[in-house]
Design an enzyme around this catalytic site. Structure first.
Site, PDB file in Angstrom:
ATOM      1  N   SER A 180      10.490 -11.718 -63.816  1.00  0.00           N
ATOM      2  CA  SER A 180       9.453 -12.434 -64.550  1.00  0.00           C
ATOM      3  C   SER A 180      10.114 -13.042 -65.775  1.00  0.00           C
ATOM      4  O   SER A 180      11.188 -12.603 -66.192  1.00  0.00           O
ATOM      5  CB  SER A 180       8.349 -11.459 -64.992  1.00  0.00           C
ATOM      6  OG  SER A 180       7.529 -12.036 -65.997  1.00  0.00           O
ATOM      7  N   THR A 181       9.478 -14.046 -66.362  1.00  0.00           N
ATOM      8  CA  THR A 181       9.955 -14.515 -67.670  1.00  0.00           C
ATOM      9  C   THR A 181      10.002 -13.362 -68.657  1.00  0.00           C
ATOM     10  O   THR A 181      10.894 -13.271 -69.501  1.00  0.00           O
ATOM     11  CB  THR A 181       9.022 -15.611 -68.215  1.00  0.00           C
ATOM     12  OG1 THR A 181       9.095 -16.756 -67.367  1.00  0.00           O
ATOM     13  CG2 THR A 181       9.394 -16.007 -69.631  1.00  0.00           C
ATOM     14  N   ASN A 182       9.042 -12.434 -68.501  1.00  0.00           N
ATOM     15  CA  ASN A 182       8.853 -11.401 -69.513  1.00  0.00           C
ATOM     16  C   ASN A 182       9.941 -10.336 -69.514  1.00  0.00           C
ATOM     17  O   ASN A 182       9.985  -9.517 -70.434  1.00  0.00           O
ATOM     18  CB  ASN A 182       7.480 -10.752 -69.343  1.00  0.00           C
ATOM     19  CG  ASN A 182       6.363 -11.768 -69.458  1.00  0.00           C
ATOM     20  OD1 ASN A 182       6.588 -12.898 -69.899  1.00  0.00           O
ATOM     21  ND2 ASN A 182       5.164 -11.385 -69.061  1.00  0.00           N
ATOM     22  N   SER A 221      29.948 -36.863-110.131  1.00  0.00           N
ATOM     23  CA  SER A 221      28.844 -37.587-110.748  1.00  0.00           C
ATOM     24  C   SER A 221      28.982 -39.075-110.491  1.00  0.00           C
ATOM     25  O   SER A 221      30.087 -39.614-110.438  1.00  0.00           O
ATOM     26  CB  SER A 221      28.825 -37.330-112.261  1.00  0.00           C
ATOM     27  OG  SER A 221      27.848 -38.135-112.899  1.00  0.00           O
ATOM     28  N   SER A 222      27.838 -39.740-110.378  1.00  0.00           N
ATOM     29  CA  SER A 222      27.834 -41.191-110.226  1.00  0.00           C
ATOM     30  C   SER A 222      27.863 -41.892-111.573  1.00  0.00           C
ATOM     31  O   SER A 222      27.956 -43.114-111.639  1.00  0.00           O
ATOM     32  CB  SER A 222      26.583 -41.624-109.448  1.00  0.00           C
ATOM     33  OG  SER A 222      25.414 -41.263-110.181  1.00  0.00           O
ATOM     34  N   LYS A 250      33.942 -35.919-113.741  1.00  0.00           N
ATOM     35  CA  LYS A 250      33.207 -34.676-113.512  1.00  0.00           C
ATOM     36  C   LYS A 250      33.437 -34.188-112.080  1.00  0.00           C
ATOM     37  O   LYS A 250      33.370 -34.948-111.130  1.00  0.00           O
ATOM     38  CB  LYS A 250      31.716 -34.874-113.745  1.00  0.00           C
ATOM     39  CG  LYS A 250      30.900 -33.595-113.795  1.00  0.00           C
ATOM     40  CD  LYS A 250      29.461 -33.906-114.205  1.00  0.00           C
ATOM     41  CE  LYS A 250      28.674 -32.637-114.484  1.00  0.00           C
ATOM     42  NZ  LYS A 250      28.448 -31.868-113.261  1.00  0.00           N
TER      43      LYS A 250
END
Length: 517
Positions: free
Chosen positions: A189-191, A367-368, A373
């Site tokens: 069974s799946t179970n 950092s942009s 940094k």
């Protein structure tokens, strides 16, 4: 194709060997090349349209693409569960686990007379190919599926059945020689098969997690040995504490990770206890009474694991306590990784206004807008991975509690979250090791300077001056901006040669038996 799991030293090795299935049958055709084959069988192909075949189930007829190995139940599931966009194929461990289980079941059924020798040969080879990954793209059902895994189980049954038919020279979808339910799923069974597959998949997925954790621990231990004589100041509650070495600090990280490795490896034993053979709710209905013990023996052989029967298969069918345990251990590892990442970020803070006690590799511009940094991006990535694991654990907890009566319908989300989380953890540890820890350089000069000038070093004089006397020295040293040693020499209550010994920061690190690891 046998899995070898060596649990005594927590090494988990998966070595592939050919199964003893027939291997001389025709190779799997390319999926796209099979349109004509499926269309010819059904007569449904038209110029400019995709070929299909017609399959039937208890709900009626359904068109299935002619060039796929799944069948009607899978096709319905594809349409019903368009939710996350993440298919079962994203978890190859589950597919391989299911291949081993179906192979073991077929061998047990053949030995008990439930299927023919020809059916066994066809199914056996199909399972071998499925385990090898030949059909990973044939498991398109969403991981968030209803039915307690029934759609995945039927997807497996249909792929194996159709490949077995093809090997035997039959057309896909002509299920009389090999049927997805009556042949591939016989005595099952799946179970019982789905929980069993989930457990084996989790055992397989533990391998990279344990390997990555062990490698990270070793990296910290190597760093600890290199810095075993570099003194620095310890801290408690972000305030100055007593001296230690960089080696002791890094070595502690390795120790907690080693402990996590041992605890994770200990989960394997319980995951290898299966309710296989219990069928629908654990009573074993529709299965030969001998099937349960026989299939466990067959699965132990093909997997290389020590598989055991659950003492109470009814309880084992609905209980997910072992999944909760595994999730808890993964969360424990994540907690340690988060603490380590936090400490690395704090120790590396600066470079001018922070602790600046270690230098970590610069991996990206930080950092942009702020020139020059550099941020601790690797530990930050690890922190976010850790947060993901905390969410995983919350989901597993809710799913385990949410089961009702003789079955828990929420195993699909549970195994999805666990397998996903394990992958995240393994990759996070690898990137932390390779992109950060292996390149850490302690600031030896700054560490010694801070240890020698810290007022907290007066702690070592408690035995000579008492707590109050040592406290007086510490406060005066802080107030006057001087070292404890200078103040103590001036007051003259302790001989100079004693002060040279008890105020040496390196001497103060050796009270701990693990110094300099």
């Amino acid at each position: 194709m046998t899995h070898q799991i060596a649990t005594q030293n927590t090494d988990i090795d998966v070595a592939d060997k050919p199964l003893d299935a027939a291997s001389a049958a025709s190779a799997k055709p390319a999926f796209g090349a099979n349109a004509a084959f499926g269309a010819e069988a059904t007569g449904t192909a038209a110029s400019g349209t995709a070929a299909v075949r017609i399959e039937h189930d208890s709900l009626g007829a359904k068109q299935v693409p002619a060039d796929v190995y799944w069948g009607v139940h899978t096709q319905r599931a594809i349409e019903n569960f368009a939710v996350s966009g993440i298919p079962v194929s994203s978890h190859p461990e589950l597919i391989r686990a299911y291949a081993l289980i179906k192979q073991a079941c077929a061998r047990a059924n053949a030995e008990l007379g439930g299927i023919t020798a020809e059916q066994l040969e066809l199914i056996d080879q199909a399972c071998s190919e499925m385990y090898a990954g030949d059909f990973d793209d044939q498991f398109p059902v969403d991981v968030l599926q209803g039915g307690a895994g029934t759609s995945t189980n039927m997807n497996v049954n249909e792929v194996i059945a159709n490949r077995a038919l093809e090997i035997g020279g039959y057309q896909r979808g002509t299920y009389t020689p090999v049927h997805p339910n009556d042949t591939v799923n016989k005595s099952q069974s799946t179970n019982d098969t789905y929980p069993a597959a989930c457990r084996l998949a989790l055992v397989f997925a533990l391998r990279p997690v344990i390997r990555s954790a062990r490698a990270l621990a070793l990296s910290f231990q190597r760093l600890a040995r290199r810095s075993s004589t570099m003194v620095k100041l310890g801290r408690t509650q972000l305030q100055d504490a007593v001296p230690m070495t960089f080696g002791q600090e890094f070595g502690a990280f390795g120790t907690v990770l080693d402990d996590d490795v041992a605890k994770l490896a200990s989960q394997i034993d319980s995951l290898c206890v299966l309710n296989l053979g219990g069928t629908a709710i654990g009573t074993g209905i529709c299965a030969d009474a001998r099937f349960r013990s026989l299939v466990v023996s067959k699965l132990s052989y093909v997997s290389g694991l020590t598989i055991r029967e659950a003492n109470d298969p009814i309880a084992a069918t609905s209980d997910m306590g072992d999944f909760v345990d595994l999730s808890s251990q993964l969360k424990r590892l994540a907690v340690h990784l988060g603490k380590i990442a936090n400490d690395i970020r704090l120790l590396a803070s600066g470079p001018q206004a922070g602790l600046a006690e270690i230098h970590i590799p610069a991996r990206q511009a930080g950092s942009s807008i702020m020139p020059g940094k550099v941020n601790p991006v690797i530990p930050e990535c690890v922190n976010q991975s850790v947060f993901t694991i905390f969410g995983m654990d919350a989901t597993v907890t809710a799913a385990a509690e949410g089961g009702q009566l003789q079955l828990n319908a929420f195993e699909p989300v549970t195994v999805h979250m666990l397998l996903t989380g394990m992958g995240v953890l393994a990759h996070a540890m690898d990137t932390l090791r390779v992109n950060c820890v292996d390149g850490i350089k302690p600031n030896e000069r700054l560490g010694r300077e801070r240890a020698e000038r810290s007022a907290s070093i007066a702690t070592s004089l408690n035995g000579y001056l008492g707590y109050e006397g040592a406290c007086h020295l510490a406060k005066r040293a802080l107030r006057e901006g001087r070292t404890v040693k200078d103040v103590a020499l001036e007051e003259g209550n302790v001989r100079a040669e004693v002060l040279d010994d008890v105020l040496d920061p390196m001497n103060l690190t050796r009270a701990h038996i693990g110094a300099g690891r």
